[in-house]
Scaffold this motif. Structure first.
Motif, PDB file in Angstrom:
ATOM      1  N   VAL A  44     121.486 -44.409  45.523  1.00  0.00           N
ATOM      2  CA  VAL A  44     121.374 -43.521  46.673  1.00  0.00           C
ATOM      3  C   VAL A  44     119.995 -43.703  47.288  1.00  0.00           C
ATOM      4  N   HIS A  45     119.943 -43.519  48.622  1.00  0.00           N
ATOM      5  CA  HIS A  45     118.703 -43.684  49.371  1.00  0.00           C
ATOM      6  C   HIS A  45     118.390 -42.371  50.086  1.00  0.00           C
ATOM      7  N   ALA A  46     117.116 -42.002  50.071  1.00  0.00           N
ATOM      8  CA  ALA A  46     116.649 -40.871  50.864  1.00  0.00           C
ATOM      9  C   ALA A  46     116.222 -41.409  52.221  1.00  0.00           C
ATOM     10  N   LEU A  47     116.933 -41.000  53.285  1.00  0.00           N
ATOM     11  CA  LEU A  47     116.716 -41.547  54.613  1.00  0.00           C
ATOM     12  C   LEU A  47     116.116 -40.496  55.543  1.00  0.00           C
ATOM     13  N   ARG A  61     124.571 -42.240  49.753  1.00  0.00           N
ATOM     14  CA  ARG A  61     125.079 -43.283  48.852  1.00  0.00           C
ATOM     15  C   ARG A  61     125.182 -44.592  49.627  1.00  0.00           C
ATOM     16  N   ILE A  62     124.607 -45.637  49.068  1.00  0.00           N
ATOM     17  CA  ILE A  62     124.507 -46.882  49.818  1.00  0.00           C
ATOM     18  C   ILE A  62     125.861 -47.555  49.983  1.00  0.00           C
ATOM     19  N   TYR A  63     126.807 -47.310  49.089  1.00  0.00           N
ATOM     20  CA  TYR A  63     128.180 -47.811  49.226  1.00  0.00           C
ATOM     21  C   TYR A  63     129.131 -46.626  49.312  1.00  0.00           C
ATOM     22  N   MET A  80     126.372 -48.927  53.649  1.00  0.00           N
ATOM     23  CA  MET A  80     126.065 -47.946  54.685  1.00  0.00           C
ATOM     24  C   MET A  80     124.659 -48.113  55.281  1.00  0.00           C
ATOM     25  N   VAL A  81     123.849 -48.955  54.670  1.00  0.00           N
ATOM     26  CA  VAL A  81     122.476 -49.152  55.125  1.00  0.00           C
ATOM     27  C   VAL A  81     122.240 -50.646  55.326  1.00  0.00           C
ATOM     28  N   ARG A  82     121.486 -50.986  56.339  1.00  0.00           N
ATOM     29  CA  ARG A  82     121.106 -52.370  56.600  1.00  0.00           C
ATOM     30  C   ARG A  82     119.670 -52.387  57.113  1.00  0.00           C
TER      31      ARG A  82
END
Length: 346
Positions: A44-47, A61-63, A80-82
């Motif tokens: 998971v990434h904090a955006l 969640r990145i996927y 979900m992130v690039r």
């Protein structure tokens, strides 16, 4: 499934994120990665969405599994992130490609029906397709139907569009093919630094590719006529990439135009391209030979140089076959003049 260790994301990196939440489907949001934590097989990434300062930092969640219709099969999870979108340049204002450290996008923004684009609206980029050209400044964009996008169509300003790009951990950035009537057309050219994979070739350009095709046709014609000429030692090396190699040695002339290394998709070779022929192309030739391309850095000047080379070969071939005609033979005498040089009477 791609392992987390293979993903290039780092804390502090600028990125883009998408969402499957209704009302935001099919849109890319610019963000900054504030933290990364493993959570099972899907980290998971904090955006932080810096275009929306009132929004709190959100763990993503990145996927994630994309939404599907009731009659569809279960879909695989999507990334979900690039990384952040590459910098965009026009054909007439691109930088020195030997100095770039990140991928760049080159486009003339001459949109056509079927081009895949991202529309900047409400602080995010909505992925869609151009389905009508209104005028020089306006086009109509159609968004994907639910559950992929939000659907509907909009009349938008052309300058608010950017070319749609795809990104994957294995291939990096790639340019998708347009969905119009022109087979193989893309609305942008993607240039990557050496060592970062394949840059898009001539087939990925629009108006630029037409000029390249003209150069290739001239080179092919020149190569065929040169190889048929006796008494010359000719080595043709034609590389079908953004620049072209033509190596000739022997009694005619030797010149080298272009310096490139082309790569097919999925291989480990690399390619450097330039949007302005002559700016990054290295030219090695006899300084005593006067060329059109030395005074005019255009596609047409290179074509004229190739045509003159062919004429010189024909002239040499005629001399080898029939010898130098005497002045009493009744045949007209002639000689090749470099660029219509004017002779002055003595």
């Amino acid at each position: 499934m791609v392992k987390h260790n293979n993903l290039p994301f780092k804390v502090g990196q600028l990125a883009e994120s998408k969402s499957f939440v209704t009302g935001f489907r099919g849109a890319w949001f610019r963000c900054k990665i504030k933290d990364i934590k493993p959570k099972g097989v899907h980290p998971v990434h904090a955006l932080e969405y810096y275009d929306f300062p009132d929004e709190k930092i959100k763990w993503t969640r990145i996927y994630q599994k994309p939404p599907k219709r009731s009659d569809e099969m279960e879909k695989e999870r999507e990334l979900m992130v690039r990384p952040h979108y590459p910098r965009i340049y026009t054909e007439n204002a691109c930088p020195n490609l030997e100095m770039i450290s990140e991928p760049i996008v080159i486009t003339d923004r001459a949109w056509k029906v079927g081009d895949l684009v991202d529309w900047l609206s409400d602080g995010c980029f909505w992925s869609g397709k151009v389905f009508e050209i209104v005028d020089d400044d306006m086009v109509k964009v159609e968004l994907p139907e639910p559950p992929i996008g939000e659907g509907s169509s909009y009349e938008v300003i052309s300058k608010d569009l950017r070319p749609s790009l795809d990104w994957s951990p294995g291939l990096g950035w790639t340019v998708p093919t347009s969905l119009g009537h022109e087979e193989g057309r893309t609305c942008a050219r993607l240039i990557k630094p050496v060592g970062q994979g394949s840059s898009t070739g001539p087939s990925s350009t629009s108006q630029h590719s037409k000029k390249e095709d003209l150069v290739k046709q001239s080179i092919i014609a020149s190569g065929n006529e040169i190889q048929d000429s006796p008494g010359t030692n000719i080595d043709m090396d034609i590389s079908y990439s953004d620049s072209v190699k033509v190596c000739c040695s022997g009694s005619v002339s030797s010149r080298y135009v272009g310096d490139s290394s082309a790569e097919a998709a999925g291989t480990a070779s690399e390619e450097e391209q330039d949007c302005d022929i002559g700016s990054s192309k290295k030219i090695r030739l006899d300084e005593s030979i006067s060329l059109n391309s030395t005074s005019s850095d255009t596609i047409e000047s290179y074509i004229l140089d190739f045509e003159e080379l062919v004429n010189k070969v024909k002239w040499t071939k005629r001399i080898l076959e029939y010898g130098i005609p005497s002045q009493d033979s009744g045949q007209p005498t002639w000689k090749f003049l470099e660029h219509l040089a004017i002779s002055t009477p003595k």
